[in-house]
Write an enzyme that holds these catalytic residues in place. Sequence first.
Site, mmCIF file in Angstrom:
data_model
loop_
_atom_site.group_PDB
_atom_site.id
_atom_site.type_symbol
_atom_site.label_atom_id
_atom_site.label_comp_id
_atom_site.label_asym_id
_atom_site.label_seq_id
_atom_site.Cartn_x
_atom_site.Cartn_y
_atom_site.Cartn_z
ATOM 1 N N TRP A 73 74.891 13.760 52.734
ATOM 2 C CA TRP A 73 75.334 13.770 51.353
ATOM 3 C C TRP A 73 74.555 12.745 50.886
ATOM 4 O O TRP A 73 73.837 13.016 49.662
ATOM 5 C CB TRP A 73 76.926 13.876 51.256
ATOM 6 C CG TRP A 73 77.344 13.871 49.662
ATOM 7 C CD1 TRP A 73 76.728 14.771 48.767
ATOM 8 C CD2 TRP A 73 78.687 13.589 49.093
ATOM 9 N NE1 TRP A 73 77.413 14.453 47.660
ATOM 10 C CE2 TRP A 73 78.489 14.010 47.901
ATOM 11 C CE3 TRP A 73 79.724 12.964 49.725
ATOM 12 C CZ2 TRP A 73 79.822 13.810 47.012
ATOM 13 C CZ3 TRP A 73 80.883 12.845 49.059
ATOM 14 C CH2 TRP A 73 80.946 13.155 47.552
ATOM 15 N N HIS A 135 71.294 5.679 62.094
ATOM 16 C CA HIS A 135 72.658 5.429 62.629
ATOM 17 C C HIS A 135 72.905 3.925 63.280
ATOM 18 O O HIS A 135 73.769 3.757 64.044
ATOM 19 C CB HIS A 135 73.089 6.515 63.614
ATOM 20 C CG HIS A 135 73.337 7.755 62.967
ATOM 21 N ND1 HIS A 135 73.931 7.864 61.868
ATOM 22 C CD2 HIS A 135 72.995 9.022 63.418
ATOM 23 C CE1 HIS A 135 74.152 9.378 61.703
ATOM 24 N NE2 HIS A 135 73.527 9.983 62.322
ATOM 25 N N TYR A 223 83.104 7.373 51.514
ATOM 26 C CA TYR A 223 83.052 8.918 51.095
ATOM 27 C C TYR A 223 84.174 9.323 50.089
ATOM 28 O O TYR A 223 83.798 9.984 48.999
ATOM 29 C CB TYR A 223 83.068 9.543 52.552
ATOM 30 C CG TYR A 223 83.045 10.956 52.476
ATOM 31 C CD1 TYR A 223 81.901 11.716 52.935
ATOM 32 C CD2 TYR A 223 84.327 12.156 52.211
ATOM 33 C CE1 TYR A 223 81.641 13.337 52.880
ATOM 34 C CE2 TYR A 223 84.302 13.159 52.401
ATOM 35 C CZ TYR A 223 82.955 14.021 52.643
ATOM 36 O OH TYR A 223 82.727 15.071 52.738
HETATM 37 N N1 LIG Z 1 77.376 17.762 50.012
HETATM 38 C C1 LIG Z 1 78.008 17.280 50.654
HETATM 39 N N2 LIG Z 1 79.376 16.825 50.063
HETATM 40 C C2 LIG Z 1 80.419 16.395 50.929
HETATM 41 N N3 LIG Z 1 80.723 16.274 52.046
HETATM 42 C C3 LIG Z 1 79.535 16.789 52.695
HETATM 43 C C4 LIG Z 1 78.358 17.280 51.945
HETATM 44 N N4 LIG Z 1 77.449 17.957 53.092
HETATM 45 C C5 LIG Z 1 78.098 17.729 54.266
HETATM 46 N N5 LIG Z 1 79.533 17.053 54.213
HETATM 47 C C6 LIG Z 1 80.210 16.610 55.192
HETATM 48 O O1 LIG Z 1 79.886 15.573 55.813
HETATM 49 C C7 LIG Z 1 80.348 15.566 57.209
HETATM 50 C C8 LIG Z 1 79.216 15.621 57.987
HETATM 51 O O2 LIG Z 1 78.762 14.125 57.961
HETATM 52 P P1 LIG Z 1 77.367 13.652 58.377
HETATM 53 O O3 LIG Z 1 76.358 14.169 57.387
HETATM 54 O O4 LIG Z 1 77.492 12.324 58.374
HETATM 55 O O5 LIG Z 1 76.914 14.192 59.746
HETATM 56 S S1 LIG Z 1 75.663 13.742 60.659
HETATM 57 O O6 LIG Z 1 76.078 12.574 61.292
HETATM 58 O O7 LIG Z 1 74.321 13.754 59.824
HETATM 59 O O8 LIG Z 1 75.695 14.766 61.526
HETATM 60 C C9 LIG Z 1 81.063 16.895 57.339
HETATM 61 O O9 LIG Z 1 82.506 16.845 57.047
HETATM 62 P P2 LIG Z 1 83.434 17.535 57.644
HETATM 63 O O10 LIG Z 1 83.475 18.809 56.725
HETATM 64 O O11 LIG Z 1 84.739 16.738 57.283
HETATM 65 O O12 LIG Z 1 83.160 17.757 59.183
HETATM 66 C C10 LIG Z 1 80.329 17.847 56.327
HETATM 67 O O13 LIG Z 1 81.151 18.955 55.776
#
Ligand SMILES: Nc1ncnc2c1ncn2[C@@H]1O[C@H](COP(=O)(O)OS(=O)(=O)O)[C@@H](OP(=O)(O)O)[C@H]1O
Length: 296
Positions: A73, A135, A223
Amino acid sequence: MASIGAQQANDEDKLGVSLRRENAWADTYHLYLFENFWCPSIHFQAVNNFQKEFQAKESDVVVASFPKLGTIWLKALTFVIVNHQSFSSLEDHLLLTSNPHELVPFFEFIIGGNYIHNQNLHLSTMTEPRVFGTHTPFPSLPKSIKESNCKIVYICRNPFDNFVSAWNYFNKIKPVIVSELTLEEAFEMYCNGIMDYGPWWSDMLGYWEENMVRPNKVLFLKYDDLKGDINQHVKIIAKFLDCPFSEEEESNEMIESIIKLCSFEKMKDLEVNKSGMYKGSIEKKNFFRKERLEIG
Ligand SMILES: Nc1ncnc2c1ncn2[C@@H]1O[C@H](COP(=O)(O)OS(=O)(=O)O)[C@@H](OP(=O)(O)O)[C@H]1O
């Protein structure tokens, strides 16, 4: 003759031979305790090369996070915000046809995890300002990132949601030959700080402390705050990155368009994020987990 993959695994083992190691979450690689963080063996060579070789430019932007904190995000938002002056329309934006992890490459696995061999090829084709993801904890970043004026945007998340997100994710992307990690096993590892790039608390603290000392260098975001007031945070990020929105842009509802473009619902439904693989092994749909309720 050994394959390139086998050679790489061999090199990693030589580099990490004296380090303490633990198993990764539901996968075949392991984690090395390197400079006080758990570095995945599959990224170990790249992290070492990145530390030694990477030369930051003053205009670079680094999106930093611990895994599963909202990286994708923040990558999407940052990429769109820093480029907002050069996009006439958000209707045909690159984000509609590319996954944010492709637009904002991770240092740790730039082009297949082989940072040094591909850096010239890849870095020279990036338009400025270059936006990278990482990371790697703050103390282990390359000197040139820490000492230059390039900016770092960090996102953190409450540990409960971070843990649940990570447990679901690692079990989804695991190789078939490995068994699922139970909630109890994962929880114990999480509480002991054993996860890719963990411990989570020292990752957050490292960037938090730097934000306290150099607020113009590191922006520390949460977040849940973004979820609570995304409009305000888009403005904060733009101001921090020295590309604030003009009055005209604000009155043309550019901020609202950016928020919509980067929203969970929009990104999850894009063909580019629903199908296909990232780095040849992770289904891109796994970066977007569950349905969310709109806030506000
Ligand atoms: N656009 C947007 N807005 C809000 N939240 C979002 C968005 N895109 C991804 N997600 C949620 O972010 C979680 C994934 O975290 P990361 O992006 O850090 O994952 S990674 O480390 O890149 O693999 C994961 O959270 P959870 O749903 O709680 O598992 C994603 O669903």
